[in-house]
Design a protein around this motif. Structure first.
Motif, PDB file in Angstrom:
ATOM      1  N   GLU A  33      -5.460  16.884  -7.342  1.00 47.69           N
ATOM      2  CA  GLU A  33      -4.658  15.749  -7.832  1.00 47.69           C
ATOM      3  C   GLU A  33      -3.746  15.268  -6.723  1.00 47.69           C
ATOM      4  N   PHE A  34      -3.891  13.990  -6.408  1.00 51.18           N
ATOM      5  CA  PHE A  34      -3.214  13.460  -5.233  1.00 51.18           C
ATOM      6  C   PHE A  34      -2.204  12.373  -5.589  1.00 51.18           C
ATOM      7  N   GLU A  35      -1.077  12.452  -4.926  1.00 55.41           N
ATOM      8  CA  GLU A  35       0.016  11.500  -5.134  1.00 55.41           C
ATOM      9  C   GLU A  35      -0.119  10.315  -4.181  1.00 55.41           C
ATOM     10  N   ALA A  36      -0.345  10.629  -2.910  1.00 53.26           N
ATOM     11  CA  ALA A  36      -0.334   9.564  -1.900  1.00 53.26           C
ATOM     12  C   ALA A  36      -1.048  10.016  -0.635  1.00 53.26           C
ATOM     13  N   ILE A  37      -1.526   9.013   0.119  1.00 59.80           N
ATOM     14  CA  ILE A  37      -2.099   9.305   1.437  1.00 59.80           C
ATOM     15  C   ILE A  37      -1.574   8.266   2.421  1.00 59.80           C
ATOM     16  N   ALA A  38      -1.256   8.728   3.622  1.00 59.29           N
ATOM     17  CA  ALA A  38      -0.909   7.805   4.707  1.00 59.29           C
ATOM     18  C   ALA A  38      -2.036   7.852   5.725  1.00 59.29           C
ATOM     19  N   ILE A  39      -2.419   6.672   6.214  1.00 58.40           N
ATOM     20  CA  ILE A  39      -3.526   6.545   7.168  1.00 58.40           C
ATOM     21  C   ILE A  39      -2.986   5.830   8.401  1.00 58.40           C
ATOM     22  N   SER A  79      -8.218  10.763  -7.983  1.00 60.62           N
ATOM     23  CA  SER A  79      -6.919  10.207  -8.387  1.00 60.62           C
ATOM     24  C   SER A  79      -7.020   8.695  -8.533  1.00 60.62           C
ATOM     25  N   LEU A  80      -7.055   8.253  -9.779  1.00 58.71           N
ATOM     26  CA  LEU A  80      -7.243   6.826 -10.040  1.00 58.71           C
ATOM     27  C   LEU A  80      -6.047   5.973  -9.684  1.00 58.71           C
ATOM     28  N   ASP A  81      -4.897   6.610  -9.475  1.00 64.39           N
ATOM     29  CA  ASP A  81      -3.700   5.803  -9.228  1.00 64.39           C
ATOM     30  C   ASP A  81      -2.925   6.248  -7.988  1.00 64.39           C
ATOM     31  N   MET A  82      -3.608   6.863  -7.041  1.00 60.87           N
ATOM     32  CA  MET A  82      -2.846   7.340  -5.874  1.00 60.87           C
ATOM     33  C   MET A  82      -2.377   6.193  -4.988  1.00 60.87           C
ATOM     34  N   GLU A  83      -1.285   6.454  -4.310  1.00 64.95           N
ATOM     35  CA  GLU A  83      -0.706   5.467  -3.407  1.00 64.95           C
ATOM     36  C   GLU A  83      -1.389   5.592  -2.044  1.00 64.95           C
ATOM     37  N   VAL A  84      -1.704   4.456  -1.468  1.00 65.82           N
ATOM     38  CA  VAL A  84      -2.375   4.441  -0.159  1.00 65.82           C
ATOM     39  C   VAL A  84      -1.502   3.646   0.811  1.00 65.82           C
ATOM     40  N   MET A  85      -1.023   4.357   1.828  1.00 70.43           N
ATOM     41  CA  MET A  85      -0.159   3.686   2.813  1.00 70.43           C
ATOM     42  C   MET A  85      -0.853   3.621   4.160  1.00 70.43           C
ATOM     43  N   LEU A  86      -0.590   2.555   4.871  1.00 71.57           N
ATOM     44  CA  LEU A  86      -1.048   2.458   6.252  1.00 71.57           C
ATOM     45  C   LEU A  86       0.155   2.696   7.151  1.00 71.57           C
ATOM     46  N   ALA A  87      -0.106   3.253   8.319  1.00 73.62           N
ATOM     47  CA  ALA A  87       0.969   3.478   9.288  1.00 73.62           C
ATOM     48  C   ALA A  87       0.455   3.144  10.677  1.00 73.62           C
ATOM     49  N   ASP A  88       1.388   2.844  11.568  1.00 80.31           N
ATOM     50  CA  ASP A  88       0.985   2.535  12.939  1.00 80.31           C
ATOM     51  C   ASP A  88       1.105   3.779  13.822  1.00 80.31           C
ATOM     52  N   ALA A  89       0.925   3.604  15.123  1.00 80.09           N
ATOM     53  CA  ALA A  89       0.893   4.746  16.051  1.00 80.09           C
ATOM     54  C   ALA A  89       2.214   5.512  16.089  1.00 80.09           C
ATOM     55  N   GLU A  90       3.300   4.857  15.702  1.00 78.32           N
ATOM     56  CA  GLU A  90       4.604   5.544  15.674  1.00 78.32           C
ATOM     57  C   GLU A  90       4.895   6.141  14.291  1.00 78.32           C
ATOM     58  N   GLY A  91       4.013   5.889  13.353  1.00 75.44           N
ATOM     59  CA  GLY A  91       4.218   6.419  12.011  1.00 75.44           C
ATOM     60  C   GLY A  91       4.939   5.465  11.077  1.00 75.44           C
ATOM     61  N   LYS A  92       5.219   4.263  11.561  1.00 76.29           N
ATOM     62  CA  LYS A  92       5.905   3.269  10.714  1.00 76.29           C
ATOM     63  C   LYS A  92       4.932   2.762   9.638  1.00 76.29           C
ATOM     64  N   ILE A  93       5.411   2.754   8.383  1.00 76.64           N
ATOM     65  CA  ILE A  93       4.568   2.290   7.280  1.00 76.64           C
ATOM     66  C   ILE A  93       4.405   0.770   7.360  1.00 76.64           C
ATOM     67  N   THR A  94       3.147   0.315   7.366  1.00 71.60           N
ATOM     68  CA  THR A  94       2.859  -1.114   7.525  1.00 71.60           C
ATOM     69  C   THR A  94       2.262  -1.741   6.264  1.00 71.60           C
TER      70      THR A  94
END
Ligand code: THU
Length: 134
Positions: A73-79, A100-115
């Motif tokens: 069971e997953f809450e979120a993923i950062a890519i 996980s039908l409702d997990m949060e999907v975040m993108l991040a850049d090379a410094e880890g900043k969420i985009t």
């Protein structure tokens, strides 16, 4: 819901994971950090192969590591990618909705900043889900 601090932490870990990518063919490094509902973080990077289709994405590396450790069971993923615009491929989206039908999907850049910060339901509307087979 996860806190802003947790989001930033996931973004930073995903960005660091890019250093472990095995990418002799594409030179496109992707890192992932997956937060389970139980609060654990699993990491992943993309791992390429001379037989190209055998390549595995960073997201699936992290998810399969978690599954193999008993977490489903997953809450979120950062890519993380260089420019922070590396959206997950269709195969990875399908693997996400399996668990996980409702997990949060975040993108991040090379410094880890969420985009970008979305829900998997926005990324794969009308998904084919496990309940169809029950
Ligand atoms: N890749 C990922 O790691 N995640 C995705 O969602 C898209 C693609 C990787 C696979 C391959 O190593 C490289 O990016 C180029 O396709």
């Amino acid at each position: 819901m996860i806190s802003n601090e947790q989001k930033q932490e996931l973004g930073k870990i995903a960005a660091e994971m890019r250093n472990l990518s095995y990418i002799p063919y594409s030179h496109y490094a992707v890192g992932a950090a997956l937060l389970t509902k139980s609060g654990k973080i699993f990491t992943g990077c993309n791992i390429e192969n001379a037989a190209f289709p055998v390549t595995i994405c960073a997201e699936r590396t992290a998810i399969f590591k978690a599954i193999s450790e008993g977490e489903k069971e997953f809450e979120a993923i950062a890519i993380a990618t260089e420019d922070g615009q590396g959206y997950p491929c269709g195969s990875c989206r399908q693997v996400m909705v399996e668990f996980s039908l409702d997990m949060e999907v975040m993108l991040a850049d090379a410094e880890g900043k969420i985009t970008a910060d979305l829900n998997i339901s926005e990324l794969l509307p009308g998904a084919f889900t496990p309940d169809k087979l029950h």
